[in-house]
Design a protein around this motif. Sequence first.
Motif, PDB file in Angstrom:
ATOM      1  N   THR A  17     -31.363  10.094  33.603  1.00 30.65           N
ATOM      2  CA  THR A  17     -30.341  10.687  34.462  1.00 30.65           C
ATOM      3  C   THR A  17     -30.274  12.170  34.115  1.00 30.65           C
ATOM      4  O   THR A  17     -29.977  12.531  32.979  1.00 30.65           O
ATOM      5  CB  THR A  17     -28.951  10.050  34.244  1.00 30.65           C
ATOM      6  N   LYS A  18     -30.584  13.007  35.112  1.00 27.97           N
ATOM      7  CA  LYS A  18     -30.471  14.454  34.895  1.00 27.97           C
ATOM      8  C   LYS A  18     -29.055  14.868  35.279  1.00 27.97           C
ATOM      9  O   LYS A  18     -28.569  14.487  36.355  1.00 27.97           O
ATOM     10  CB  LYS A  18     -31.481  15.208  35.767  1.00 27.97           C
ATOM     11  N   ILE A  19     -28.408  15.637  34.412  1.00 21.71           N
ATOM     12  CA  ILE A  19     -27.072  16.129  34.717  1.00 21.71           C
ATOM     13  C   ILE A  19     -27.023  17.636  34.512  1.00 21.71           C
ATOM     14  O   ILE A  19     -27.783  18.199  33.717  1.00 21.71           O
ATOM     15  CB  ILE A  19     -25.973  15.435  33.878  1.00 21.71           C
ATOM     16  N   GLY A  20     -26.128  18.283  35.237  1.00 19.84           N
ATOM     17  CA  GLY A  20     -25.936  19.718  35.071  1.00 19.84           C
ATOM     18  C   GLY A  20     -24.495  20.076  35.392  1.00 19.84           C
ATOM     19  O   GLY A  20     -23.845  19.388  36.186  1.00 19.84           O
ATOM     20  N   VAL A  21     -24.014  21.121  34.754  1.00 18.04           N
ATOM     21  CA  VAL A  21     -22.699  21.667  35.098  1.00 18.04           C
ATOM     22  C   VAL A  21     -22.944  23.085  35.611  1.00 18.04           C
ATOM     23  O   VAL A  21     -23.634  23.883  34.964  1.00 18.04           O
ATOM     24  CB  VAL A  21     -21.739  21.673  33.887  1.00 18.04           C
ATOM     25  N   PHE A  22     -22.402  23.371  36.786  1.00 17.15           N
ATOM     26  CA  PHE A  22     -22.610  24.667  37.428  1.00 17.15           C
ATOM     27  C   PHE A  22     -21.295  25.398  37.588  1.00 17.15           C
ATOM     28  O   PHE A  22     -20.276  24.798  37.969  1.00 17.15           O
ATOM     29  CB  PHE A  22     -23.253  24.482  38.812  1.00 17.15           C
ATOM     30  N   HIS A  23     -21.327  26.690  37.308  1.00 18.20           N
ATOM     31  CA  HIS A  23     -20.196  27.569  37.615  1.00 18.20           C
ATOM     32  C   HIS A  23     -20.606  28.326  38.863  1.00 18.20           C
ATOM     33  O   HIS A  23     -21.507  29.163  38.811  1.00 18.20           O
ATOM     34  CB  HIS A  23     -19.932  28.533  36.449  1.00 18.20           C
ATOM     35  N   ASN A  24     -19.975  28.007  39.990  1.00 15.49           N
ATOM     36  CA  ASN A  24     -20.474  28.421  41.299  1.00 15.49           C
ATOM     37  C   ASN A  24     -21.956  28.020  41.388  1.00 15.49           C
ATOM     38  O   ASN A  24     -22.273  26.870  41.169  1.00 15.49           O
ATOM     39  CB  ASN A  24     -20.215  29.903  41.550  1.00 15.49           C
ATOM     40  N   ASP A  25     -22.882  28.958  41.637  1.00  8.81           N
ATOM     41  CA  ASP A  25     -24.286  28.522  41.764  1.00  8.81           C
ATOM     42  C   ASP A  25     -25.100  28.756  40.486  1.00  8.81           C
ATOM     43  O   ASP A  25     -26.325  28.658  40.494  1.00  8.81           O
ATOM     44  CB  ASP A  25     -24.957  29.209  42.959  1.00  8.81           C
TER      45      ASP A  25
END
Length: 361
Positions: A18-26
């Motif tokens: 499972t790939k996860i990411g947290v983004f601040h705007n883009d």
Amino acid sequence: MDMHEYRMLIINPGSTSTKIGVFHNDKPIFDRTIRYDSQQMNQFETIYAQYEFRKNSILEALDEEGINLSKLSAVCGRGGLLRPIEGGTYEVNQAMLKDLKDGYAGHHASNLGGILAFEIASGLNIPAYIVDPVVVDELSDIARISGTPFMERKSIFHALNQKSVARKVAKEMNSTYEQMNVIVTHMGGGITVGVHQRGKVIDVNNGLHGDGPFSPERAGGVPVGELVRLCFSGQYYREEIMKMLVGKGGLVGYLGTSDVQKVEALVKNGNEKAKLIYEAMAYQISKEIGAASTVLHGKVDAIILTGGIAYSKAFVELIINHVKWIADVIVYPGENELQALAEGALRVLTGEEKVKEYKGA
């Protein structure tokens, strides 16, 4: 346009990760690939049964990184095998959850994207989204006609990446996706060539087990009469025939590998068969791009090559030499799915796009 600060959790489930990411705007501020061994996965009877296990692994990874969930504005998951829908960003609702859980169009790890996004988002009282799943269907009526009333051409392609790179190119050309005509070719394990006319993919080959160019592991369009003869020869089971078309077709069938770099090494070492097959794949892709250009009456603003194989300069050069007379060729290697999902969710959060509603049965 609303220019608030948004923080999003992005989830992209694969068969053993499972790939996860947290983004601040883009902008990505954290990403991780959580890997599972086959023993862990084998304890679950169905893909849906994995969701609690995967959810806990995601929450643990975020906790380890010190990510504060209360600061999230939305959660966005990879879209799964749903009913055919037009492209865009959809809020996960009960109708969608039912189709994902039931495997309406098949059971695949990506089905868990919307389920996991909803489960985490509902606990935080924030929206859950999916963006451009593989079932995006914007085909024109004429593109659906196959040649026999017993079957219809289907739209199954790399919608998320194709639409994402088309938007990027439009922006670079000081235009918008909805104003441009582009041909996007995604080259990975499967290869799809999409005709993007003013924001809609009006024609595309079925990249799973349909028509179009052969790929590293798929046969693409094959001589139909010969296929029928093979099916009724009594030599093969149905599953074996399907494997010839998907899994053991294309480069695997001819050369025993789906790795383009290995094939290129064979070519460099003077292997004539490898050279012929390698060039044939580029030839078939080029033919498909040429055919796609006729759908747009030759009015093509750009041809875009993307996906993992686009990293190969030698392979890309073969295609460019065939199609550069049609339009400028722009190369966007790879497939940044987390980024594409984040951008889709952000367009809705900022009001640039309206969120869409999924309608079930």
